[in-house]
Design an enzyme around this catalytic site. Sequence first.
Site, PDB file in Angstrom:
ATOM      1  N   HIS A  35      -6.436   4.691 -61.987  1.00  0.00           N
ATOM      2  CA  HIS A  35      -6.165   5.839 -62.629  1.00  0.00           C
ATOM      3  C   HIS A  35      -5.030   6.217 -63.666  1.00  0.00           C
ATOM      4  O   HIS A  35      -4.209   5.710 -63.369  1.00  0.00           O
ATOM      5  CB  HIS A  35      -5.295   5.963 -60.986  1.00  0.00           C
ATOM      6  CG  HIS A  35      -5.794   6.515 -59.490  1.00  0.00           C
ATOM      7  ND1 HIS A  35      -5.644   5.734 -58.283  1.00  0.00           N
ATOM      8  CD2 HIS A  35      -7.476   7.081 -59.688  1.00  0.00           C
ATOM      9  CE1 HIS A  35      -6.485   6.145 -57.761  1.00  0.00           C
ATOM     10  NE2 HIS A  35      -7.613   6.163 -58.056  1.00  0.00           N
ATOM     11  N   GLU A  90      -1.091   7.054 -63.682  1.00  0.00           N
ATOM     12  CA  GLU A  90      -0.459   6.680 -62.973  1.00  0.00           C
ATOM     13  C   GLU A  90       0.046   5.690 -64.116  1.00  0.00           C
ATOM     14  O   GLU A  90      -0.089   3.912 -64.319  1.00  0.00           O
ATOM     15  CB  GLU A  90      -0.762   5.875 -61.764  1.00  0.00           C
ATOM     16  CG  GLU A  90      -0.996   6.740 -60.761  1.00  0.00           C
ATOM     17  CD  GLU A  90      -2.036   6.215 -59.540  1.00  0.00           C
ATOM     18  OE1 GLU A  90      -2.072   4.910 -59.334  1.00  0.00           O
ATOM     19  OE2 GLU A  90      -3.503   7.216 -59.051  1.00  0.00           O
ATOM     20  N   HIS A 105      -0.870   1.032 -59.112  1.00  0.00           N
ATOM     21  CA  HIS A 105      -1.003   2.444 -58.196  1.00  0.00           C
ATOM     22  C   HIS A 105       0.289   3.066 -58.493  1.00  0.00           C
ATOM     23  O   HIS A 105       1.448   2.125 -58.484  1.00  0.00           O
ATOM     24  CB  HIS A 105      -1.696   2.680 -57.648  1.00  0.00           C
ATOM     25  CG  HIS A 105      -3.234   2.245 -57.608  1.00  0.00           C
ATOM     26  ND1 HIS A 105      -4.275   3.361 -57.876  1.00  0.00           N
ATOM     27  CD2 HIS A 105      -3.767   1.383 -57.950  1.00  0.00           C
ATOM     28  CE1 HIS A 105      -5.334   3.174 -57.837  1.00  0.00           C
ATOM     29  NE2 HIS A 105      -5.175   1.420 -57.823  1.00  0.00           N
ATOM     30  N   GLU A 157       1.630   0.401 -54.435  1.00  0.00           N
ATOM     31  CA  GLU A 157       2.135   1.874 -55.140  1.00  0.00           C
ATOM     32  C   GLU A 157       3.848   1.628 -55.257  1.00  0.00           C
ATOM     33  O   GLU A 157       4.127   1.760 -54.274  1.00  0.00           O
ATOM     34  CB  GLU A 157       1.550   2.744 -53.664  1.00  0.00           C
ATOM     35  CG  GLU A 157       0.237   2.758 -53.593  1.00  0.00           C
ATOM     36  CD  GLU A 157      -0.302   3.839 -54.339  1.00  0.00           C
ATOM     37  OE1 GLU A 157      -0.135   4.654 -55.039  1.00  0.00           O
ATOM     38  OE2 GLU A 157      -1.587   3.789 -53.997  1.00  0.00           O
TER      39      GLU A 157
HETATM   40  O1  0X9 Z   1      -6.063   7.279 -52.914  1.00  0.00           O
HETATM   41  C1  0X9 Z   1      -5.760   5.745 -53.728  1.00  0.00           C
HETATM   42  O2  0X9 Z   1      -7.258   5.803 -54.531  1.00  0.00           O
HETATM   43  C2  0X9 Z   1      -4.941   5.054 -53.355  1.00  0.00           C
HETATM   44  N1  0X9 Z   1      -3.722   5.549 -54.022  1.00  0.00           N
HETATM   45  S1  0X9 Z   1      -2.995   6.806 -55.580  1.00  0.00           S
HETATM   46  O3  0X9 Z   1      -2.253   7.781 -55.185  1.00  0.00           O
HETATM   47  N2  0X9 Z   1      -2.390   5.524 -56.145  1.00  0.00           N
HETATM   48  O4  0X9 Z   1      -4.412   7.163 -55.363  1.00  0.00           O
HETATM   49  C3  0X9 Z   1      -4.598   4.119 -52.266  1.00  0.00           C
HETATM   50  C4  0X9 Z   1      -5.044   3.201 -52.213  1.00  0.00           C
HETATM   51  C5  0X9 Z   1      -5.891   2.599 -50.273  1.00  0.00           C
HETATM   52  N3  0X9 Z   1      -6.564   1.963 -50.501  1.00  0.00           N
HETATM   53  C6  0X9 Z   1      -6.798   0.171 -50.591  1.00  0.00           C
HETATM   54  N4  0X9 Z   1      -6.398  -0.112 -51.138  1.00  0.00           N
HETATM   55  N5  0X9 Z   1      -7.839   0.591 -49.600  1.00  0.00           N
HETATM   56 ZN    ZN Z   2      -3.813   5.124 -58.178  1.00  0.00          ZN
END
Ligand code: 0X9
Ligand code: ZN
Length: 323
Positions: free
Chosen positions: A70, A73, A209, A277
Amino acid sequence: TLPSGRTAYRQLADYTSDMAALATQYPTKVKQFTLKNNSLENRAIRGIEVTRDVNVSNGKPVFLMLGLHHAREWPSGELTLEFAYDLLKNDGVDPRITNILDKARVVFVPVVNPDGFNLSRTLGYELKRKNCRITNGQLPTAGQCAQSANRSRGTDLNRNYSGFWGGPGASSSLTSETYRGASAFSEPESRNVQAFVSAHQVTTLITNHTYSNLVLREPGYAGAGPTPDESIYKALGDQMAAQNGYDSQFSYELYDTTGTTEDWSYYATGGLGFTFEHGANSFHPAFSNVVNYYFGTGSTAGKGNRSAFLLAAESTINPARHS
Ligand code: 0X9
Ligand code: ZN
């Protein structure tokens, strides 16, 4: 001070030059490689492998760390490359690191999405998240991705993997921030990770992330049901979270997703994949925060990600210690 000594967020060219410099400075410990596909805007995507005697093929297990799926980030790329600097700086100094270089290969791809990152970091659209897919079936023309009318377009690379692709927690609309793409692995940037993981012994993976202070493990959506590895998966996630002070939980407890990196990699390979995260409340806070993300800020905030990353690398050497 971070292992590299940096005091500002890298731009794309800094990632490129830093990896090249590490390969030059540590020729027996660092090998630079280029992933299979260039990005949609035709950028080469590079990574480095770090281990003792890196030019000898010896079957050591791989810990893979990824950043910047992303674009906005920014700390996710910084933490990824800083861990590489740390391993190289402290090999022979910190016995945990010496052991990791002896027995594991640690592979870093700090910028999975270079086109999006360049737009966010340098071209002024700071909140860019996705890649530069403007029209399915076509490559973007020069400058097209940065045009204001196109900025909401793109595929969310973290919905484009084939694991449960087409399921809940992803969108079929090209302008949605969670657009899954025209088909599973429609994007060169996600296919790069697929190709690398498929060709190596990746036993543990962290995809970095921002934000929410979480250590996330599969399953990514509730309907998938518990994984058969829940006991060791949770144990490793909990141990890492005990180090960085984050919450350790199922990914779906944040929200349902399908098509994320580990929604594919765990089920395809059995390697334990985690999404970290980082940070409480910002996609890219002031750079000084990255130092805290890496080393921690004291007992209440845990010891930072450094020790969590070391545990992840060690888990490839001795998986049983986490059960
Ligand atoms: O939505 C996302 O892709 C991730 N959060 S972000 O704010 N960095 O965009 C979380 C993804 C979590 N789900 C899995 N890893 N399965
Ligand atoms: Zn992300």
